[in-house]
Design a protein around this motif. Structure first.
Motif, PDB file in Angstrom:
ATOM      1  N   SER A 280      26.595  -7.391  48.662  1.00 22.73           N
ATOM      2  CA  SER A 280      27.025  -6.054  48.272  1.00 22.73           C
ATOM      3  C   SER A 280      28.372  -5.754  48.914  1.00 22.73           C
ATOM      4  CB  SER A 280      25.998  -5.014  48.721  1.00 22.73           C
ATOM      5  OG  SER A 280      26.500  -3.711  48.533  1.00 22.73           O
TER       6      SER A 280
ATOM      7  N   HIS B 201      21.157  -6.273  46.003  1.00 21.96           N
ATOM      8  CA  HIS B 201      20.861  -4.859  46.257  1.00 21.96           C
ATOM      9  C   HIS B 201      20.683  -4.168  44.910  1.00 21.96           C
ATOM     10  CE1 HIS B 201      20.639  -1.247  48.614  1.00 21.96           C
ATOM     11  NE2 HIS B 201      21.635  -0.683  47.949  1.00 21.96           N
ATOM     12  N   ASP B 202      21.539  -4.505  43.951  1.00 19.56           N
ATOM     13  CA  ASP B 202      21.447  -4.015  42.579  1.00 19.56           C
ATOM     14  C   ASP B 202      22.281  -4.942  41.710  1.00 19.56           C
ATOM     15  OD1 ASP B 202      20.585  -2.433  40.534  1.00 19.56           O
ATOM     16  OD2 ASP B 202      21.963  -0.775  40.899  1.00 19.56           O
ATOM     17  N   ILE B 203      22.029  -4.966  40.409  1.00 18.50           N
ATOM     18  CA  ILE B 203      22.793  -5.813  39.485  1.00 18.50           C
ATOM     19  C   ILE B 203      23.261  -4.947  38.326  1.00 18.50           C
ATOM     20  CG2 ILE B 203      22.794  -7.871  38.027  1.00 18.50           C
ATOM     21  CD1 ILE B 203      20.426  -8.912  39.603  1.00 18.50           C
TER      22      ILE B 203
ATOM     23  N   THR C 152      15.709  -6.974  42.922  1.00 20.14           N
ATOM     24  CA  THR C 152      16.688  -6.012  43.419  1.00 20.14           C
ATOM     25  C   THR C 152      16.041  -5.012  44.373  1.00 20.14           C
ATOM     26  OG1 THR C 152      16.356  -4.520  41.532  1.00 20.14           O
ATOM     27  CG2 THR C 152      18.115  -6.149  41.338  1.00 20.14           C
TER      28      THR C 152
ATOM     29  N   THR D 163      18.734  -2.108  34.862  1.00 18.34           N
ATOM     30  CA  THR D 163      18.329  -3.452  35.265  1.00 18.34           C
ATOM     31  C   THR D 163      16.974  -3.785  34.645  1.00 18.34           C
ATOM     32  OG1 THR D 163      19.400  -2.938  37.362  1.00 18.34           O
ATOM     33  CG2 THR D 163      18.138  -4.972  37.261  1.00 18.34           C
TER      34      THR D 163
ATOM     35  N   VAL E 153      11.798  -4.940  40.821  1.00 19.47           N
ATOM     36  CA  VAL E 153      12.840  -4.048  41.332  1.00 19.47           C
ATOM     37  C   VAL E 153      12.226  -3.069  42.323  1.00 19.47           C
ATOM     38  CG1 VAL E 153      14.085  -4.265  39.149  1.00 19.47           C
ATOM     39  CG2 VAL E 153      12.576  -2.304  39.503  1.00 19.47           C
TER      40      VAL E 153
ATOM     41  N   SER F  28      16.926  -8.037  49.719  1.00 17.85           N
ATOM     42  CA  SER F  28      18.182  -8.788  49.862  1.00 17.85           C
ATOM     43  C   SER F  28      18.504  -9.084  51.322  1.00 17.85           C
ATOM     44  CB  SER F  28      19.340  -8.020  49.213  1.00 17.85           C
ATOM     45  OG  SER F  28      19.542  -6.778  49.853  1.00 17.85           O
TER      46      SER F  28
END
Length: 583
Positions: free
Chosen positions: A25, A170-172, A190, A199, A212, A218
């Motif tokens: 990130s 962390h996020d996509i 995530t 996502t 998620v 992560s």
């Protein structure tokens, strides 16, 4: 390293096994420092250049979209481009640099955090999770500022090049998802996200296992760790023992075989063993989703969430989609479905999900000015949407669905506005279906308990189980402190469901279920036993539900379901529903 298990939110079915590939990130690497007056304009220019570069990147991604890319990806890239153009992102951080003398990264993060906090106040789960899109756009700009824009540079260093890759982040962002399409991308994990995050939607459209809302996955998972994603349970097993790995490989192989069998059901009519026909419809967010609905064998669209057309316009309160823009979207959907009905829900937005994130949110937004209440309070906006939907009805069968109705006067006011919209179109010599069907979402307990009000005035009913459960049990299911109280099988919920279905049958008007219960195969036979004959769900769930229907016999389900509806204890209900499934 010892094996351990993480629990998150299941959003896409299936099992993935592979090596972890971590995406760092950029926000974690950001430095915070003050700049001098002489450095201000140079820092402003640095941020402007980064924003311009991200614009160019998104345009390039859009141009290079492969023909087989899910429609959701293109739409979400459009949303990210809109967010990036919004003054709240493109101008406010520049003002922060000038007024507070923050460096560019710090100024951008400050504004992103402020916007995210405003989205946290939104009650609606789908819209609340749009804050992830703002954060993803910010992350993309930060990666340009910090020089870490390439997210897959170290992929080739994986010690096992034949292993499938499980992306951990962390996020996509939807745009970043495209980087994995031509690689051995088995699934993803995530920290952020929920059932309705982009996502999650992309995961379902790609039919890729995902988990998620894992919080700190992560940080806990190391590069190249072996991981298992159990997408059905939302569970991740890190460094599994050989025996567990073998068990999941067997389960994975079995699921692959079962999915191949399911694909053969696409053209099979949904008919129970006793010969009762069941309608299986699809829920969509975008007109392009119709392709997936048709591919899954849907007989129509049971829920088109029109609020997506109003998304990605943060700070654009005066730039709502025009009547013509909405009309083109609705027309695209109805022509794509080739004569199959398309049910369009009018705007489900309100005080808890303001058009402009700078607006104040209500103290108790779930009970505030939202959905039809908001639309009746904004007649000009509502009339534009009604005219757009009516105009599209000239190109194929459309049904008009009104959310969150509870009072007779709300129904009457809505019907009067629809009549007024028709009159305006006649005066303008615009074609439309004068016999368009009008229905109500049953999602407030008061509506379920006062069904004669609806049956006398409307053509059909659609039960929104997500909100109905939330309002009946006074539980926000995404609030982790009370999420365990959210229970679709609570006796009060089952009572409201069964009485609504029965009242519709008695009045001779169709009743469908378009909430998550419709796509849950554990509940298919229970709903059939209640008398439900129309299910609407995400296209990816349709074939599994069809299989349940093909193996169901209503002559035995109906009496068993009546016994379940007389039960009050949770354990007894759960056991009886499980027996219904395995009977």
């Amino acid at each position: 390293m010892a094996s351990f298990t993480l629990h998150g939110i299941p959003v896409s079915r299936g099992i993935a096994i592979g090596r972890a590939h971590l995406l760092a990130s950029a926000a974690l690497e950001v430095k915070h420092y003050l700049i001098s007056e002489e450095q201000v304009e140079a820092e402003v220019e640095r941020l402007q250049n980064a924003i311009n570069r991200v614009h160019q990147e998104l345009q390039a991604v859009w141009r290079e979209l492969p023909a087989d890319a899910p429609a959701e990806l293109g739409a979400f890239i459009d949303v990210h481009a809109l967010i990036l153009s919004d003054p709240m992102i493109s101008e406010m951080p520049l003002d922060i640099i000038r007024s507070r003398h923050y460096n560019a990264e710090w100024a951008l993060l400050t504004q992103i955090d402020e916007l995210s906090a405003q989205f946290d106040e939104i009650e609606d789960t789908y819209l609340r999770e749009r804050k992830n899109d703002i954060q993803q756009v910010g992350e993309r700009v930060l990666k340009v500022l910090t020089g870490t824009a390439s997210t897959l540079a170290n992929l080739a260093s994986s010690p096992d090049s034949t292993a499938h890759m499980v992306v951990v982040a962390h996020d996509i962002s939807p745009a970043d998802m495209l980087q994995f399409r031509d690689r051995a991308f088995a699934g993803f994990i995530t920290d952020l996200g929920g059932q309705n995050s982009h996502t999650a939607i992309v995961a379902r459209s790609l039919d890729i296992p995902a988990a998620v809302g894992m919080y700190n996955a992560s940080a806990l998972i190391a590069q190249d760790d072996w991981v298992i994603i159990d997408g059905d349970a939302g569970v991740v097993i890190v460094d599994p023992p050989p025996v567990v790995l073998e068990q999941y490989r067997e389960r994975q192989a079995k699921q692959v075989r079962e999915r191949k069998k399911l694909s053969r059901l696409k053209k099979t009519p949904a008919v129970t063993l006793d010969g009762t026909e069941i309608a299986l419809l699809a829920n969509i967010e975008l007109p392009q989703d119709c392709a997936a609905a048709l591919e899954a064998g849907a007989t129509g669209i049971g829920l088109f969430r029109s609020e997506f057309l109003f998304m990605g316009r943060t700070g654009y309160a005066n730039r709502l989609p025009s009547e013509d823009e909405q009309f083109e979207s609705y027309k695209t959907a109805v022509t794509a479905m080739k004569g199959r009905p398309v049910t369009i829900r009018t705007l489900d937005i309100g005080a808890d999900k303001p058009m402009d994130t700078a607006e104040e949110t209500a103290q108790n937004p779930a009970l505030g000015l939202r959905a039809i209440r908001y639309c009746l309070a904004e007649p000009q906006m509502f009339m534009a949407q009604l005219r757009a939907i009516l105009r599209a009805s000239a190109f194929g069968p459309i049904k008009l669905l009104i959310p969150m109705l509870a009072h007779a006067f709300e129904i009457d006011q809505t019907l009067a506005m629809i009549a007024q919209a028709k009159a305006q179109l006649r005066e303008a010599n615009r074609k439309f279906d004068p016999q368009i069907q009008i229905g109500a979402m049953i999602e407030i307990p008061a509506a379920a308990l006062a069904l004669p009000l609806f049956a006398r005035r409307l053509d059909f009913l659609s039960i929104g189980t997500n909100d109905l459960i939330q309002y009946t049990l006074a539980v926000d299911r995404v609030d982790h402190e009370v999420a365990h109280l959210y229970n679709p099988l609570h006796p009060a919920v089952l009572f409201l469901l069964s009485t609504t279905i029965a009242a519709g049958a008695k009045a001779g008007i169709p009743v469908s279920v378009c909430g998550e219960m419709a796509g849950d195969t554990k509940l298919t036979r229970l709903l059939l036993g209640m008398g439900l004959r129309e299910f609407s769900m995400h296209p990816a769930q349709l074939l599994s539900v069809k299989q349940e229907i093909l193996n169901s016999d209503l002559t035995t389900l109906v009496p068993k379901t009546r016994k379940i509806l007389r039960l009050m204890e949770a354990d007894a209900i759960n056991e009886a529903v499980e027996q219904l499934r395995t009977a």
